[in-house]
Each structure stands twice: as C-alpha cells, then as structure tokens.
Design a protein around this motif. Structure first.
Motif, PDB file in Angstrom:
ATOM      1  N   SER A   1       0.782  -1.241   0.000  1.00 16.06           N
ATOM      2  CA  SER A   1       0.000   0.000   0.000  1.00 16.06           C
ATOM      3  C   SER A   1       0.811   1.287   0.000  1.00 16.06           C
ATOM      4  O   SER A   1       0.444   2.250  -0.677  1.00 16.06           O
ATOM      5  CB  SER A   1      -0.932   0.028   1.210  1.00 16.06           C
ATOM      6  N   ASP A   2       1.904   1.328   0.767  1.00 16.76           N
ATOM      7  CA  ASP A   2       2.637   2.601   0.851  1.00 16.76           C
ATOM      8  C   ASP A   2       3.416   2.900  -0.418  1.00 16.76           C
ATOM      9  O   ASP A   2       3.887   4.024  -0.608  1.00 16.76           O
ATOM     10  CB  ASP A   2       3.559   2.628   2.079  1.00 16.76           C
ATOM     11  N   LYS A   3       3.535   1.908  -1.306  1.00 19.55           N
ATOM     12  CA  LYS A   3       4.182   2.135  -2.608  1.00 19.55           C
ATOM     13  C   LYS A   3       3.157   2.408  -3.713  1.00 19.55           C
ATOM     14  O   LYS A   3       3.522   2.775  -4.832  1.00 19.55           O
ATOM     15  CB  LYS A   3       5.013   0.904  -3.020  1.00 19.55           C
ATOM     16  N   ALA A   4       1.879   2.170  -3.399  1.00 21.07           N
ATOM     17  CA  ALA A   4       0.829   2.253  -4.418  1.00 21.07           C
ATOM     18  C   ALA A   4       0.396   3.696  -4.665  1.00 21.07           C
ATOM     19  O   ALA A   4       0.452   4.540  -3.759  1.00 21.07           O
ATOM     20  CB  ALA A   4      -0.377   1.425  -3.993  1.00 21.07           C
ATOM     21  N   VAL A   5      -0.057   3.975  -5.885  1.00 14.19           N
ATOM     22  CA  VAL A   5      -0.700   5.251  -6.192  1.00 14.19           C
ATOM     23  C   VAL A   5      -1.990   5.358  -5.385  1.00 14.19           C
ATOM     24  O   VAL A   5      -2.338   6.420  -4.868  1.00 14.19           O
ATOM     25  CB  VAL A   5      -1.031   5.317  -7.712  1.00 14.19           C
ATOM     26  N   ALA A   6      -2.709   4.246  -5.291  1.00 15.28           N
ATOM     27  CA  ALA A   6      -3.976   4.205  -4.563  1.00 15.28           C
ATOM     28  C   ALA A   6      -4.286   2.771  -4.190  1.00 15.28           C
ATOM     29  O   ALA A   6      -3.715   1.837  -4.763  1.00 15.28           O
ATOM     30  CB  ALA A   6      -5.108   4.777  -5.429  1.00 15.28           C
ATOM     31  N   VAL A   7      -5.179   2.639  -3.233  1.00 18.93           N
ATOM     32  CA  VAL A   7      -5.637   1.317  -2.805  1.00 18.93           C
ATOM     33  C   VAL A   7      -7.152   1.323  -2.881  1.00 18.93           C
ATOM     34  O   VAL A   7      -7.797   2.247  -2.372  1.00 18.93           O
ATOM     35  CB  VAL A   7      -5.206   1.019  -1.354  1.00 18.93           C
ATOM     36  N   ILE A   8      -7.715   0.321  -3.530  1.00 15.48           N
ATOM     37  CA  ILE A   8      -9.171   0.218  -3.637  1.00 15.48           C
ATOM     38  C   ILE A   8      -9.574  -1.110  -3.013  1.00 15.48           C
ATOM     39  O   ILE A   8      -9.052  -2.158  -3.407  1.00 15.48           O
ATOM     40  CB  ILE A   8      -9.631   0.242  -5.115  1.00 15.48           C
ATOM     41  N   CYS A   9     -10.492  -1.072  -2.060  1.00 13.62           N
ATOM     42  CA  CYS A   9     -10.993  -2.347  -1.542  1.00 13.62           C
ATOM     43  C   CYS A   9     -12.460  -2.213  -1.214  1.00 13.62           C
ATOM     44  O   CYS A   9     -12.945  -1.141  -0.870  1.00 13.62           O
ATOM     45  CB  CYS A   9     -10.181  -2.823  -0.343  1.00 13.62           C
ATOM     46  N   GLY A  10     -13.187  -3.317  -1.407  1.00 15.85           N
ATOM     47  CA  GLY A  10     -14.589  -3.361  -1.015  1.00 15.85           C
ATOM     48  C   GLY A  10     -15.569  -2.979  -2.099  1.00 15.85           C
ATOM     49  O   GLY A  10     -16.778  -3.006  -1.868  1.00 15.85           O
ATOM     50  N   LEU A  11     -15.075  -2.644  -3.286  1.00 15.37           N
ATOM     51  CA  LEU A  11     -15.981  -2.279  -4.388  1.00 15.37           C
ATOM     52  C   LEU A  11     -16.314  -3.473  -5.269  1.00 15.37           C
ATOM     53  O   LEU A  11     -16.947  -3.306  -6.312  1.00 15.37           O
ATOM     54  CB  LEU A  11     -15.358  -1.181  -5.260  1.00 15.37           C
ATOM     55  N   GLY A  12     -15.913  -4.663  -4.846  1.00 18.43           N
ATOM     56  CA  GLY A  12     -16.134  -5.833  -5.710  1.00 18.43           C
ATOM     57  C   GLY A  12     -15.284  -5.716  -6.966  1.00 18.43           C
ATOM     58  O   GLY A  12     -14.255  -5.015  -6.973  1.00 18.43           O
ATOM     59  N   ALA A  13     -15.734  -6.372  -8.020  1.00 21.35           N
ATOM     60  CA  ALA A  13     -14.959  -6.371  -9.263  1.00 21.35           C
ATOM     61  C   ALA A  13     -14.867  -4.969  -9.868  1.00 21.35           C
ATOM     62  O   ALA A  13     -13.972  -4.687 -10.674  1.00 21.35           O
ATOM     63  CB  ALA A  13     -15.582  -7.339 -10.269  1.00 21.35           C
ATOM     64  N   TYR A  14     -15.781  -4.084  -9.476  1.00 23.08           N
ATOM     65  CA  TYR A  14     -15.718  -2.716  -9.995  1.00 23.08           C
ATOM     66  C   TYR A  14     -14.415  -2.018  -9.594  1.00 23.08           C
ATOM     67  O   TYR A  14     -13.994  -1.067 -10.269  1.00 23.08           O
ATOM     68  CB  TYR A  14     -16.925  -1.894  -9.519  1.00 23.08           C
ATOM     69  N   GLY A  15     -13.772  -2.499  -8.541  1.00 22.69           N
ATOM     70  CA  GLY A  15     -12.495  -1.913  -8.133  1.00 22.69           C
ATOM     71  C   GLY A  15     -11.473  -1.921  -9.258  1.00 22.69           C
ATOM     72  O   GLY A  15     -10.720  -0.946  -9.438  1.00 22.69           O
ATOM     73  N   TYR A  16     -11.431  -2.994 -10.037  1.00 22.57           N
ATOM     74  CA  TYR A  16     -10.484  -3.052 -11.165  1.00 22.57           C
ATOM     75  C   TYR A  16     -10.842  -2.004 -12.221  1.00 22.57           C
ATOM     76  O   TYR A  16      -9.963  -1.362 -12.800  1.00 22.57           O
ATOM     77  CB  TYR A  16     -10.515  -4.427 -11.841  1.00 22.57           C
ATOM     78  N   THR A  17     -12.162  -1.859 -12.449  1.00 20.89           N
ATOM     79  CA  THR A  17     -12.620  -0.889 -13.458  1.00 20.89           C
ATOM     80  C   THR A  17     -12.300   0.532 -13.016  1.00 20.89           C
ATOM     81  O   THR A  17     -11.806   1.344 -13.807  1.00 20.89           O
ATOM     82  CB  THR A  17     -14.142  -1.046 -13.664  1.00 20.89           C
ATOM     83  N   ALA A  18     -12.572   0.809 -11.736  1.00 18.83           N
ATOM     84  CA  ALA A  18     -12.286   2.145 -11.200  1.00 18.83           C
ATOM     85  C   ALA A  18     -10.794   2.450 -11.330  1.00 18.83           C
ATOM     86  O   ALA A  18     -10.408   3.559 -11.728  1.00 18.83           O
ATOM     87  CB  ALA A  18     -12.730   2.217  -9.737  1.00 18.83           C
TER      88      ALA A  18
END
Ligand code: DQA
Length: 144
Positions: free
Chosen positions: A116-133
């Motif tokens: 996470s601390d190297k990531a541009v952003a972290v997405i969790c809990g949006l289901g498969a839509y997280g990949y799309t977002a």
C-alpha cells in the motif's frame, strides 16, 4: 499505452470461491469486461494470473520498459510478500492495489499490506468494480 492487470493466488477461483465475499463473476468475466473498458479508453491491456509468488515477481520484472501502469490484486501475498513489494518498487511502474472485498472488515491479518505505501492508490470493497475504477483512474492520469 499499456496496462497490466495482475491477479495473485486463488483469484483463478473467482465465481466459485466464497461467492458471498468475492461475488459470482469469474476472473474471465471480469477480464473480458476490463478488456472492453480498456478498448473504449484507447488503452491496451494484458492480463496475468498466477498462484506462485516467484512467477508474479517474474511477470512484474518483465513489465519493465513495456508497461505504463499496473493494476494488481496480489491476493494473500498482499499480506506476506516482501518479494512482490520489492519487484513493484524495483521496476518503478506506478500501480494501484485492488481488493475485491473490504479487507478492513475482515480478519486482522488482512489489515496490513506490504504494497500500500508504494501504491498510487488502494481500492478495496468495491467488488470487481475496483479493477474498473482503477483502470479509469490510470487511463486519465497515466495513459494520456
Ligand atoms: C483479496 C483479499 C485478500 O486478503 C485475500 O487473501 C484474497 C483476495 C480480495 O480481493 O479481496 O485472496 O485480495
């Protein structure tokens, strides 16, 4: 502009694996939809899934020089793998960390991520839509 979508261990079981947590879409369903979204955004995307830590490291290393952005769900290796963290840092390709489930609602061992601390952003809990977002964000900010 090239996007790489990486899925780690057990994500090949999506659709049948704990559907109450991870939903009923298979990884193929998700990737097919992502490929369509990418095409609409004028981005090229490649997909990779492996259950093996070293193979994930190899694939990340191979991205150097030909991939502009990585979207990664490292599965359980998120919580254990210094090697995947080092690979992502080593290739210096910006990435978004995705989790289908809200890891913070789950067991304490899922609350820490080596990425996470190297990531541009972290997405969790949006289901498969997280990949799309993640893909929309990458297309707008990194693939112009
Ligand atoms: C996951 C969450 C991880 O804790 C778990 O080990 C997975 C999937 C998710 O997408 O919600 O394999 O990354």
């Amino acid at each position: 502009r090239n996007l790489l979508i990486i899925n780690g261990p057990n994500l090949n079981l999506l659709g049948t694996r704990e559907p109450e947590i991870y939903g009923s879409h298979t990884l193929d369903d998700i990737n097919r939809e992502l490929a369509e979204t990418a095409a609409g955004l004028g981005a090229r995307c490649e997909f990779y899934q492996s259950n093996h830590e070293g193979d994930l490291v190899d694939r990340i290393q191979q991205a150097m020089g030909n991939i502009d952005f990585i979207i990664i769900n490292a599965g359980a290796y998120t919580h254990t793998s210094v090697a995947i963290r080092d690979a992502l840092a080593g290739v210096n390709i910006p990435f978004i960390e995705v989790h289908i489930s809200n890891v913070h609602q789950r067991e304490a061992f899922r609350h820490h991520s080596y990425l996470s601390d190297k990531a541009v952003a972290v997405i969790c809990g949006l289901g498969a839509y997280g990949y799309t977002a993640a893909m929309y964000y990458a297309a707008k900010h990194y693939l112009q």
